[in-house]
Design an enzyme around this catalytic site. Structure first.
Site, PDB file in Angstrom:
ATOM      1  N   GLY A  44       0.828  -1.202   0.000  1.00  0.00           N
ATOM      2  CA  GLY A  44       0.000   0.000   0.000  1.00  0.00           C
ATOM      3  C   GLY A  44       0.864   1.253   0.000  1.00  0.00           C
ATOM      4  N   GLY A  48      -1.610   7.535   0.628  1.00  0.00           N
ATOM      5  CA  GLY A  48      -1.799   7.742   2.053  1.00  0.00           C
ATOM      6  C   GLY A  48      -0.544   7.576   2.886  1.00  0.00           C
ATOM      7  N   GLY A  50       1.114   4.908   3.515  1.00  0.00           N
ATOM      8  CA  GLY A  50       2.097   4.046   2.869  1.00  0.00           C
ATOM      9  C   GLY A  50       3.004   4.827   1.943  1.00  0.00           C
ATOM     10  CB  SER A 177      -6.790   0.550  13.566  1.00  0.00           C
ATOM     11  OG  SER A 177      -7.851   1.435  13.869  1.00  0.00           O
ATOM     12  CE1 TYR A 202      -9.473  -0.774   8.655  1.00  0.00           C
ATOM     13  CE2 TYR A 202     -10.029  -0.033  10.876  1.00  0.00           C
ATOM     14  CZ  TYR A 202      -9.224   0.034   9.750  1.00  0.00           C
ATOM     15  OH  TYR A 202      -8.151   0.885   9.729  1.00  0.00           O
TER      16      TYR A 202
END
Length: 326
Positions: A44, A48, A50, A177, A202
């Site tokens: 990724g 963003g 990444g 997260s 998630y």
């Protein structure tokens, strides 16, 4: 005033308080470490946090491999990084973590073509997308956010082991997260696609990444360390999955009240570079310092059971697993 107005005002006030607190505690990785001669993979790494992470590594002189499933996005990111940093040793490779075949193909390519691997940033992930099932018959969110990175990490372990030393271990960084606090592990539903709220997938995936790091850290020999980071609330494109109306609102909301992608990437960079961060394994970092996940994320019985279940679901044979640790 109507009840809806009161609710909206309450949400804004709470967000403002949390946002002000988070902005006041935003940390920046202060490491001046150079990465000349070293190789880093950022999944990724084309958008963003990444992209910001890959940009930082490239500026430090590393050979950087950015990976994502979108050719155009990868090519654009590659040009951006090389133009901005002047580092021509940046490579884009296709990787679709929602496909076990693609994940294996990527890992084989890396093992066959790269001489070393110093840093693996498992940054790629999706939010609450509509797609529920992958071609492998697995939960889409769980496979992209957890099962794919799980398989990729193990397949790349031989190169990480070859590269790392006790004094300077290779590093694996998993992007978790704060939502892991809402996750839970039900082994009868670990690959389910029928939770009432997609946010549950998630949250579960982010908890699984911490349990994975906890279990893997017990199996490593000291020349590789694995840790997780909580980047905080960051206004990135992951919120596009909230829909054409709420997605952009959440991104703008995040940028106004919380972190930019640059700030969000700082703890990943810290975990990958800081000398003290390289002395621990199976831990969580937040705001560029050692932190702590919720208690259940360090449960030995749960992490071992999740390990076994994950091995089975991604189709790793026993002889393959043995080679991963050689």
């Amino acid at each position: 005033m109507s009840l809806i107005v009161y609710i909206v005002l309450a949400i804004v006030i709470v967000a403002l308080i949390i946002g002000l607190y988070q902005k006041s505690t935003n940390a920046i990785c202060m490491s001046k470490k150079r990465l000349d001669g070293k190789t880093a993979i950022v999944t990724g790494g084309t958008a963003g946090m990444g992209l910001e992470t890959a940009m930082d590594f490239a500026e430090r002189g590393a050979r950087v491999i950015i990976a994502c499933p979108f050719q155009r996005e990868g090519e654009d990111a590659l040009k951006l990084i090389t133009d901005k940093t002047g580092n021509k040793d940046v490579v884009f490779k296709l990787l679709d973590l929602s496909s076990l075949t693609s994940t294996r193909k990527f890992a084989i390519d890396i093992i066959d073509t790269e001489k070393r691997l110093d840093i693996l940033i498992n940054n790629a992930g999706v939010g609450t997308v509509d797609k529920t099932l992958t071609d492998d018959g697995m939960s889409f969110i769980m496979q992209v956010n957890y099962f794919g990175p799980f398989l990729l990490t193990l397949l790349l372990l031989p190169l990480l082991n070859k590269t790392g030393t006790i004094s300077e271990p290779a590093r694996i960084v998993n992007l978790s997260s704060i939502s892991h606090n809402f996750g839970y592990i039900n082994f009868n539903r670990i690959n389910d696609t029928k939770y009432l709220f997609r946010l549950q997938f998630y949250s579960n995936s982010k908890l699984c990444l911490i349990l994975f790091a906890h279990e893997l850290s017990k199996k490593l020999q000291g020349n590789v360390v694995v840790n997780c980071v909580d980047p905080g609330y960051v206004g990135t494109r992951i919120f596009d999955s909230a829909g054409t109306i709420f997605g952009p609102i959440l991104i703008i909301f995040g940028l106004l009240f919380f972190k930019t992608a640059w700030y969000g990437a700082q703890t990943s960079i810290y975990a990958a570079l800081d000398s003290e961060a390289g002395k621990v394994s199976g831990q969580m970092f937040k705001n560029c310092q050692l932190s702590r996940a919720k208690r259940s994320a360090y449960n030995d019985e749960t992490s071992q059971k999740l390990w076994n279940k994950s091995i089975s679901l991604v189709g790793l044979r026993s002889e393959e697993l043995e080679k991963c640790f050689q």
